[in-house]
Scaffold this motif. Structure first.
Motif, PDB file in Angstrom:
ATOM      1  N   GLY A  57       0.781  -1.226   0.000  1.00  0.00           N
ATOM      2  CA  GLY A  57       0.000   0.000   0.000  1.00  0.00           C
ATOM      3  C   GLY A  57       0.812   1.275   0.000  1.00  0.00           C
ATOM      4  O   GLY A  57       0.243   2.372  -0.003  1.00  0.00           O
ATOM      5  N   THR A  58       2.143   1.169   0.009  1.00  0.00           N
ATOM      6  CA  THR A  58       2.993   2.358   0.043  1.00  0.00           C
ATOM      7  C   THR A  58       4.140   2.212  -0.962  1.00  0.00           C
ATOM      8  O   THR A  58       4.457   1.112  -1.411  1.00  0.00           O
ATOM      9  CB  THR A  58       3.602   2.562   1.441  1.00  0.00           C
ATOM     10  N   ASN A  59       4.741   3.326  -1.277  1.00  0.00           N
ATOM     11  CA  ASN A  59       5.908   3.337  -2.158  1.00  0.00           C
ATOM     12  C   ASN A  59       7.196   3.642  -1.414  1.00  0.00           C
ATOM     13  O   ASN A  59       8.288   3.459  -1.950  1.00  0.00           O
ATOM     14  CB  ASN A  59       5.716   4.369  -3.278  1.00  0.00           C
ATOM     15  N   GLU A  60       7.066   4.141  -0.206  1.00  0.00           N
ATOM     16  CA  GLU A  60       8.233   4.431   0.627  1.00  0.00           C
ATOM     17  C   GLU A  60       7.805   4.465   2.082  1.00  0.00           C
ATOM     18  O   GLU A  60       6.599   4.436   2.390  1.00  0.00           O
ATOM     19  CB  GLU A  60       8.882   5.764   0.231  1.00  0.00           C
ATOM     20  N   VAL A  61       8.779   4.492   2.973  1.00  0.00           N
ATOM     21  CA  VAL A  61       8.471   4.570   4.399  1.00  0.00           C
ATOM     22  C   VAL A  61       8.995   5.895   4.939  1.00  0.00           C
ATOM     23  O   VAL A  61       9.943   6.476   4.391  1.00  0.00           O
ATOM     24  CB  VAL A  61       9.121   3.393   5.168  1.00  0.00           C
ATOM     25  N   PRO A  62       8.386   6.414   6.011  1.00  0.00           N
ATOM     26  CA  PRO A  62       8.851   7.688   6.585  1.00  0.00           C
ATOM     27  C   PRO A  62      10.290   7.581   7.083  1.00  0.00           C
ATOM     28  O   PRO A  62      10.757   6.511   7.479  1.00  0.00           O
ATOM     29  CB  PRO A  62       7.872   7.924   7.749  1.00  0.00           C
ATOM     30  N   ASN A  63      10.973   8.702   7.080  1.00  0.00           N
ATOM     31  CA  ASN A  63      12.366   8.729   7.547  1.00  0.00           C
ATOM     32  C   ASN A  63      12.484   8.319   9.008  1.00  0.00           C
ATOM     33  O   ASN A  63      13.504   7.759   9.423  1.00  0.00           O
ATOM     34  CB  ASN A  63      12.952  10.137   7.349  1.00  0.00           C
ATOM     35  N   GLN A  64      11.436   8.591   9.789  1.00  0.00           N
ATOM     36  CA  GLN A  64      11.474   8.200  11.196  1.00  0.00           C
ATOM     37  C   GLN A  64      11.543   6.683  11.339  1.00  0.00           C
ATOM     38  O   GLN A  64      12.208   6.162  12.244  1.00  0.00           O
ATOM     39  CB  GLN A  64      10.242   8.729  11.936  1.00  0.00           C
ATOM     40  N   VAL A  65      10.864   5.975  10.446  1.00  0.00           N
ATOM     41  CA  VAL A  65      10.894   4.509  10.477  1.00  0.00           C
ATOM     42  C   VAL A  65      12.289   4.010  10.113  1.00  0.00           C
ATOM     43  O   VAL A  65      12.800   3.052  10.693  1.00  0.00           O
ATOM     44  CB  VAL A  65       9.834   3.925   9.521  1.00  0.00           C
ATOM     45  N   VAL A  66      12.910   4.666   9.130  1.00  0.00           N
ATOM     46  CA  VAL A  66      14.269   4.285   8.726  1.00  0.00           C
ATOM     47  C   VAL A  66      15.234   4.443   9.891  1.00  0.00           C
ATOM     48  O   VAL A  66      16.052   3.559  10.170  1.00  0.00           O
ATOM     49  CB  VAL A  66      14.732   5.138   7.523  1.00  0.00           C
ATOM     50  N   SER A  67      15.129   5.557  10.606  1.00  0.00           N
ATOM     51  CA  SER A  67      16.029   5.807  11.729  1.00  0.00           C
ATOM     52  C   SER A  67      15.800   4.812  12.864  1.00  0.00           C
ATOM     53  O   SER A  67      16.743   4.434  13.571  1.00  0.00           O
ATOM     54  CB  SER A  67      15.821   7.235  12.264  1.00  0.00           C
ATOM     55  N   ALA A  68      14.558   4.374  13.032  1.00  0.00           N
ATOM     56  CA  ALA A  68      14.236   3.462  14.132  1.00  0.00           C
ATOM     57  C   ALA A  68      14.489   2.001  13.781  1.00  0.00           C
ATOM     58  O   ALA A  68      14.458   1.148  14.677  1.00  0.00           O
ATOM     59  CB  ALA A  68      12.770   3.642  14.538  1.00  0.00           C
ATOM     60  N   THR A  69      14.751   1.702  12.512  1.00  0.00           N
ATOM     61  CA  THR A  69      14.868   0.312  12.071  1.00  0.00           C
ATOM     62  C   THR A  69      15.885  -0.507  12.868  1.00  0.00           C
ATOM     63  O   THR A  69      15.586  -1.632  13.290  1.00  0.00           O
ATOM     64  CB  THR A  69      15.204   0.244  10.568  1.00  0.00           C
ATOM     65  N   PRO A  70      17.123  -0.021  13.112  1.00  0.00           N
ATOM     66  CA  PRO A  70      18.081  -0.844  13.879  1.00  0.00           C
ATOM     67  C   PRO A  70      17.566  -1.225  15.258  1.00  0.00           C
ATOM     68  O   PRO A  70      17.782  -2.354  15.717  1.00  0.00           O
ATOM     69  CB  PRO A  70      19.321   0.055  13.976  1.00  0.00           C
ATOM     70  N   TYR A  71      16.860  -0.314  15.919  1.00  0.00           N
ATOM     71  CA  TYR A  71      16.389  -0.582  17.271  1.00  0.00           C
ATOM     72  C   TYR A  71      15.181  -1.520  17.261  1.00  0.00           C
ATOM     73  O   TYR A  71      15.037  -2.377  18.139  1.00  0.00           O
ATOM     74  CB  TYR A  71      16.063   0.743  17.967  1.00  0.00           C
TER      75      TYR A  71
END
Length: 424
Positions: free
Chosen positions: A380-394
């Motif tokens: 349903g999306t083409n990209e994810v928010p930058n906040q999700v990218v930053s939180a991915t490792p955690y």
């Protein structure tokens, strides 16, 4: 159940009497799992067109980010195998960053490496003194060391770096590089193969290319410490005595082991390894000390150690996983994380099938529902928010620990108070 009656059982590097540490994957099975994960990642890359998830640059960055996490985790492994919980890894890394940068700026980068290790080892010595000699709660001591290290470096940084070109209260001047190396011929060949975009072959080329392209000498040392730790702790009399202190210190003492000595050595080595991880951040990842540059890597290293079931090989895989997810922040983060949503959905589907095979139907349904939600997010999306990218490792840290928790077994006496002669 009988206990060994002679000191030779402890003095010989045999594991006949050592307690089992849970299920372990054989090397063929482990290699098959890794190959399957790479194949699945390759399928996702071909479907999504996100070539960045396995290219050489991505893998090289992932390796660089994995090294300080792996060194912190290795430090935690040494301490906890001797029965001392080391939450203070974060603070010991902070001390390594400051001492390494300070000495590197004054006398050169390799002196900085040595002094940074000593700085972390001082933190380890303090932790050992408080926990082993005075029996203070290990968690309380570790948290105190983290706070103390942060305060001490904030106080010392202005005194050491202000007034020098490029220096300030929060940053050191630039430090000379330790140097990098690239394997000639092999690096270019693997990069060319990776650029072709072939199924699986190009992904393997990207992984191997990251290991031989623009690699720091300190990275080579860190990688070598993984098998060295395994050999010392599992193939020598010294290692067997040290591990016996983390499993049953009373029995170890009854067989002539100086438990205090081995706990002290283990925690000091633990601090030195964490300090080396900090040195890597201030001399390799960035050629200067910067306040806050550790950014929780000590805690993630502890998570990698737990994920690896207190074993060097599993720790290395965990550090690589966390380093890879962290690298997504730096290279095409949003597109790559979006592609990994599809990978996550496929892994959850495989997990649900595995749970059905094991007749765990409720867990299988829950896993399948979560997988469907992740796939819906991807579709349903083409990209994810930058906040999700930053939180991915955690997020990955929490998910991996949650999924692996049931198969883990820490050393039996880990974190328990011990007094000399208490078994008499």
């Amino acid at each position: 159940m009988t206990a060994p009656t002679t000191a030779t059982d402890v003095n010989q590097p045999s594991l006949e009497h050592a307690p089992k540490t849970g299920r372990r994957l054989s090397w063929p099975v482990l290699l098959l799992v890794i190959a399957g994960a790479l194949a699945l990642t390759s399928i996702v890359r071909l479907i999504t067109g996100a070539d960045g998830i396995t290219n050489v640059s991505q893998m090289s960055t992932a390796l660089q980010l994995a090294v300080p996490i792996g060194l912190a985790g290795l430090g935690g492994l040494w301490a906890e195998r001797a029965g001392v919980v080391n939450i203070g890894l974060e603070g010991m890394m902070i001390m390594g960053t400051w001492f390494g940068a300070w000495a590197g700026f004054q006398w050169g980068p390799w002196t900085g490496v040595l002094v940074g290790i000593i700085g972390g080892a001082i933190g380890g010595l303090l932790h050992a003194l408080v926990t082993v000699t005075f029996n203070v709660n290990h968690i309380v001591s570790g948290v105190a060391i983290n706070i103390l290290a942060l305060g001490a470096t904030r106080y010392l940084a202005p005194l050491a770096f202000e007034g020098h070109p490029g220096g300030s209260a929060k940053q050191s001047p630039a430090i000379e590089s330790l140097g990098h190396f690239t394997v000639p011929g092999l690096s270019d060949g693997l990069r060319d193969l990776n650029d072709k975009g072939w199924f699986l072959v190009s992904d393997i080329a990207g992984l191997l290319g990251g290991l031989v392209t623009d690699v720091s000498w300190l990275t080579l040392i860190a990688v070598a410490l993984i098998p060295a730790t395994w050999w010392i702790l599992w193939r020598t009399a010294f290692g067997l005595r040290l591990r016996s202190c983390g499993e049953n210190p009373i029995a170890a003492e009854s067989l002539g082991v100086n438990v205090y000595k081995y706990k002290y050595l283990a925690v000091i080595i633990s601090g030195g390894l964490a300090g080396l991880g900090g040195v890597f951040l201030s001399l390799v990842a960035n050629p200067f000390y910067l306040e806050g540059q550790v950014s929780g890597r000590g805690y993630i290293g502890l998570a990698a150690m737990i994920f690896g079931n207190w074993m060097p090989g599993g720790l290395a895989i965990g550090a690589g996983l966390f380093g890879y997810t962290d690298s997504l922040n730096l290279r095409g983060g949003s597109a790559n994380v979006h592609a990994l949503l599809l990978l996550g959905a496929l892994l959850l589907l495989i997990g649900a099938i595995w749970l059905v095979v094991r007749k765990k139907y409720v867990q299988a349904v829950i896993t399948l529902v979560i997988g469907a939600l992740v796939f819906a997010w991807y579709a349903g999306t083409n990209e994810v928010p930058n906040q999700v990218v930053s939180a991915t490792p955690y997020v990955i840290t929490l998910v991996v620990l949650a999924l692996s928790a049931q198969r883990l077994r820490m050393p039996r006496a880990n974190g328990m108070p011990y007094r000399k002669g208490q078994g008499k």
